[in-house]
Write a protein that holds these residues in place. Sequence first.
Motif, PDB file in Angstrom:
ATOM      1  N   VAL A   1       0.815  -1.199  -0.102  1.00  0.00           N
ATOM      2  CA  VAL A   1       0.152  -0.001  -0.116  1.00  0.00           C
ATOM      3  C   VAL A   1       0.893   1.410  -0.246  1.00  0.00           C
ATOM      4  N   VAL A   2       0.705   2.073  -0.981  1.00  0.00           N
ATOM      5  CA  VAL A   2       1.272   3.258  -1.136  1.00  0.00           C
ATOM      6  C   VAL A   2       0.525   4.440  -1.072  1.00  0.00           C
ATOM      7  N   ALA A   3       0.678   5.334   0.219  1.00  0.00           N
ATOM      8  CA  ALA A   3      -0.232   6.338   0.201  1.00  0.00           C
ATOM      9  C   ALA A   3       0.730   7.663  -0.024  1.00  0.00           C
ATOM     10  N   HIS A   4       0.326   8.481  -0.787  1.00  0.00           N
ATOM     11  CA  HIS A   4       1.081   9.497  -1.379  1.00  0.00           C
ATOM     12  C   HIS A   4       0.332  10.808  -1.574  1.00  0.00           C
ATOM     13  N   ASP A   5       1.105  11.968  -1.161  1.00  0.00           N
ATOM     14  CA  ASP A   5       0.392  13.076  -1.298  1.00  0.00           C
ATOM     15  C   ASP A   5       1.451  14.316  -1.701  1.00  0.00           C
ATOM     16  N   SER A   6       1.119  15.407  -1.890  1.00  0.00           N
ATOM     17  CA  SER A   6       2.020  16.470  -2.275  1.00  0.00           C
ATOM     18  C   SER A   6       1.707  17.661  -1.355  1.00  0.00           C
ATOM     19  N   GLY A   7       1.212  17.360  -0.118  1.00  0.00           N
ATOM     20  CA  GLY A   7       0.991  18.249   0.804  1.00  0.00           C
ATOM     21  C   GLY A   7       2.132  18.971   1.846  1.00  0.00           C
ATOM     22  N   PRO A   8       1.826  19.330   2.745  1.00  0.00           N
ATOM     23  CA  PRO A   8       2.749  20.262   3.706  1.00  0.00           C
ATOM     24  C   PRO A   8       4.241  19.368   4.023  1.00  0.00           C
ATOM     25  N   GLY A   9       3.955  18.142   4.016  1.00  0.00           N
ATOM     26  CA  GLY A   9       5.106  17.384   4.502  1.00  0.00           C
ATOM     27  C   GLY A   9       5.267  17.025   6.116  1.00  0.00           C
ATOM     28  N   ILE A  10       6.175  16.341   6.445  1.00  0.00           N
ATOM     29  CA  ILE A  10       6.341  16.115   7.948  1.00  0.00           C
ATOM     30  C   ILE A  10       7.842  16.737   8.173  1.00  0.00           C
TER      31      ILE A  10
ATOM     32  N   ASN B   1       7.262   2.344   5.638  1.00  0.00           N
ATOM     33  CA  ASN B   1       8.287   3.261   5.451  1.00  0.00           C
ATOM     34  C   ASN B   1       7.724   4.584   5.132  1.00  0.00           C
ATOM     35  N   ILE B   2       8.379   5.530   5.608  1.00  0.00           N
ATOM     36  CA  ILE B   2       7.699   6.879   5.460  1.00  0.00           C
ATOM     37  C   ILE B   2       8.780   7.812   4.756  1.00  0.00           C
ATOM     38  N   SER B   3       8.595   8.540   3.777  1.00  0.00           N
ATOM     39  CA  SER B   3       9.480   9.773   3.480  1.00  0.00           C
ATOM     40  C   SER B   3       8.608  10.812   3.282  1.00  0.00           C
ATOM     41  N   SER B   4       9.272  12.016   3.792  1.00  0.00           N
ATOM     42  CA  SER B   4       8.413  12.997   4.001  1.00  0.00           C
ATOM     43  C   SER B   4       9.580  14.160   3.709  1.00  0.00           C
ATOM     44  N   VAL B   5       9.142  15.155   2.788  1.00  0.00           N
ATOM     45  CA  VAL B   5      10.019  16.527   2.850  1.00  0.00           C
ATOM     46  C   VAL B   5       9.137  17.587   3.017  1.00  0.00           C
ATOM     47  N   ALA B   6       9.461  18.508   4.074  1.00  0.00           N
ATOM     48  CA  ALA B   6       8.678  19.507   4.269  1.00  0.00           C
ATOM     49  C   ALA B   6       8.425  20.445   3.319  1.00  0.00           C
ATOM     50  N   GLY B   7       7.333  20.878   2.944  1.00  0.00           N
ATOM     51  CA  GLY B   7       6.901  21.691   1.967  1.00  0.00           C
ATOM     52  C   GLY B   7       6.538  20.851   0.611  1.00  0.00           C
ATOM     53  N   GLN B   8       6.829  19.632   0.662  1.00  0.00           N
ATOM     54  CA  GLN B   8       6.850  18.772  -0.725  1.00  0.00           C
ATOM     55  C   GLN B   8       5.808  17.641  -0.700  1.00  0.00           C
ATOM     56  N   GLY B   9       5.653  16.960   0.420  1.00  0.00           N
ATOM     57  CA  GLY B   9       4.582  16.033   0.569  1.00  0.00           C
ATOM     58  C   GLY B   9       5.259  14.609   1.141  1.00  0.00           C
ATOM     59  N   THR B  10       4.397  13.835   1.291  1.00  0.00           N
ATOM     60  CA  THR B  10       4.549  12.594   2.079  1.00  0.00           C
ATOM     61  C   THR B  10       4.409  11.400   1.314  1.00  0.00           C
ATOM     62  N   THR B  11       5.239  10.270   1.367  1.00  0.00           N
ATOM     63  CA  THR B  11       4.841   9.086   0.761  1.00  0.00           C
ATOM     64  C   THR B  11       4.998   7.910   1.813  1.00  0.00           C
ATOM     65  N   ILE B  12       3.940   7.197   1.979  1.00  0.00           N
ATOM     66  CA  ILE B  12       4.272   5.954   2.849  1.00  0.00           C
ATOM     67  C   ILE B  12       3.998   4.624   2.142  1.00  0.00           C
ATOM     68  N   THR B  13       4.996   3.843   2.417  1.00  0.00           N
ATOM     69  CA  THR B  13       4.860   2.593   1.737  1.00  0.00           C
ATOM     70  C   THR B  13       4.529   1.596   2.641  1.00  0.00           C
ATOM     71  N   MET B  14       3.734   0.722   2.702  1.00  0.00           N
ATOM     72  CA  MET B  14       3.683  -0.246   3.794  1.00  0.00           C
ATOM     73  C   MET B  14       3.487  -1.680   2.912  1.00  0.00           C
ATOM     74  N   ARG B  15       3.677  -2.693   3.488  1.00  0.00           N
ATOM     75  CA  ARG B  15       3.502  -4.041   3.098  1.00  0.00           C
ATOM     76  C   ARG B  15       2.957  -4.877   4.367  1.00  0.00           C
ATOM     77  N   LYS B  16       2.409  -6.013   3.769  1.00  0.00           N
ATOM     78  CA  LYS B  16       2.086  -7.098   4.848  1.00  0.00           C
ATOM     79  C   LYS B  16       2.165  -8.350   4.134  1.00  0.00           C
ATOM     80  N   TRP B  17       2.943  -9.311   4.575  1.00  0.00           N
ATOM     81  CA  TRP B  17       3.194 -10.678   3.995  1.00  0.00           C
ATOM     82  C   TRP B  17       2.093 -11.654   4.440  1.00  0.00           C
ATOM     83  N   ARG B  18       1.884 -12.556   3.484  1.00  0.00           N
ATOM     84  CA  ARG B  18       1.172 -13.652   3.858  1.00  0.00           C
ATOM     85  C   ARG B  18       1.741 -14.783   4.920  1.00  0.00           C
ATOM     86  N   HIS B  19       1.206 -15.225   5.768  1.00  0.00           N
ATOM     87  CA  HIS B  19       1.604 -16.182   6.719  1.00  0.00           C
ATOM     88  C   HIS B  19       1.611 -17.465   6.229  1.00  0.00           C
TER      89      HIS B  19
END
Lengths: 133, 172, 313
Positions: A74-83, A115-133
């Motif tokens: 799952v990737v959540a991406h935005d070009s908002g204010p960033g963190i 995983n979260i990568s965020s640049v203040a003023g540019q936006g935030t991208t969160i990448t998360m994964r879940k594995w099958r057991h």
Amino acid sequence: MANESRIPIRTTADIVTARQKGRILAMELGFDGSDLTVIATAISEVARNIIDHAKSGEVIITRGNQGGKRGICVVAHDSGPGIADVEQAMQYGYSTRNGLGIGLPGAKLLMDEFNISSVAGQGTTITMRKWRH
Amino acid sequence: MRVPILKQGDYLIASVQSVLSDDDLQLLRDDLADRVGRFRSRGVIIDVTVLDVIDSFATRTLRAIAHMLKLRGAHTVIVGIQPDVAFAMVQLGLTLAGVGTALDLEEGLEYLGGRAHRLHEHRSFGSREEDRLGHPLRTGRHSHEHHSSRPRDEDENDHPGHASQRSLEYGQ
Amino acid sequence: MKRQSQKQTDEATSMHHLGVRTATTGDEANEALLRQLVAHLRQNRTQLREEWASHITEAELLTSMSKEEIFTEATSVYDNYVAVLETGSVEALQAYARNLSERIIPRGVETHEVVGIVLLLRDTLARSLFKKYQGDFNLLNRVLDAYEPAANRIANTVAVSFVQERERIIRQQQEAIRELSTPVLQVRERLLILPIIGVIDTQRARQLTEQLLRGIRDNRAKVVVVDITGVPTIDSKVANHLVQTVEASRLMGASVIITGLSSEIAQTLVTIGVDLSKVNAVGDLQGGIEEAERLLGYEVIRASQSMNPEGQA
Ligand SMILES: Nc1ncnc2c1ncn2[C@@H]1O[C@H](COP(=O)(O)OP(=O)(O)OP(=O)(O)O)[C@@H](O)[C@H]1O
Ligand SMILES: [Mg+2]
């Protein structure tokens, strides 16, 4: 079977769409039981953060295989204010708007990789994964 | 979709019918506030059986609703949280501290009727501090003794009275 | 060869009537050949079927089945086989293969045996075609060209159905074993006991919690006693799972009592930072059940005793 879902997040109704799509894709990828709800809940959190903190963005849900592991990505991406301070934002209970401050650390607990990568003023991208057991 | 609210005697029953958007939840809060005031209801049951996800926002809203209704003299009980939803909630670190919970509508009514309230009551309303530290994975809680394993009857004073009337009538 | 190139489409549409399709002349020729072939296999049904059955016995396949059983199944497989050649549709064969698998898997029939018998049938029929057409080498080649891909597809269908069925049954059995290994017991109305025995890892903890929560819903339980006497070690991870189970049960309106948690372990857990304040722990199972009954009985007394709460909102 659709192996990818892209959901634009502009209104709170889109959050519901995103988590429903996530649940369906997770089911197609072989997840079952409480994992389906766990994945849908994590999607709900990151999608809501887009609305709450960045106004709009998108959530992309894909098959997330890696090596021998099968799962969902799952990737959540935005070009908002960033963190500005990601470490702080990841702390349980930290919120800049009187929320519970559970969204980010909670989503991390729900998923196997976060995983979260965020640049203040540019936006935030969160990448998360879940594995099958 | 707006949540329909039924009036049953001293109680109000709000049955969530579909997946709720955030706006619906806020609307529910306002509707309940309005009706509890109008009917002088003593208890409110929110049936969330159909909710597929209860995330931090929904939890916060449900807690806020319960808190607000309490200030207006009504006790809130959330019923119908499904097994997987409950499990995901606790993994996320969410609890419904201070809010009553019961298995379903029937249990909820019994709960409000006072028969079972000792069993299901969660700890009393915590401060925001409590909210944040209430996570099961948290360490270093400072108020240990306060919540130690005594029977869950901290909210005795929440007891809203007993069921009187069983016929359902529309709240409005 | 033409047929081969068409294979993909056939599979996608589950290959209904071959004859109806707008076909090239080459295809039509193939259709005609297949029809001829089917007629031949029908005419010689009794003999070919017997031949096949004896090949099966010779190859020592399906040893767990009696001769009569083998013959009965062989007859069905044979007829289904010819039907696929005729109609081009594998659906009926698929259904039969699944049904057959379901019947013979519990008797220990192995994948290689099932694949083996279908390949034997393919070869038995091929030999018979060879005999019939050996006078016209050209025609024989064309007949085999038409026959082979269809025959392979049939073998494939049967094998896949068998393997899928096997996997399904294995999954089912695993599920059953898992459930058996930690039963949720209802000792009396509204009271469940979950005796956990053995090592708990994350995966198992998840299953236990899922099981318990469903048990609460299905049995309308109000009190749950989780007995961990039989769990050798409890680290912080397992402890946190327990705490989660307690919290989740409460969300569903049920109280949890943990029994079998020794004071040493409890002390260690607190030291490493596990919050046990929300856990209602009672020494042993017996005490736990008594406490549970007290909780359940308590409400009966309460209800009849007084509706008047101490204090007010
Ligand atoms: N997409 C984003 N863009 C900008 N800031 C963000 C974003 N997501 C999170 N944040 C920041 O990180 C903080 C923590 O987020 P988190 O989701 O944990 O809590 P919250 O959203 O404030 O409250 P909750 O999710 O519990 O309702 C937020 O308060 C916000 O300042
Ligand atoms: Mg958030």
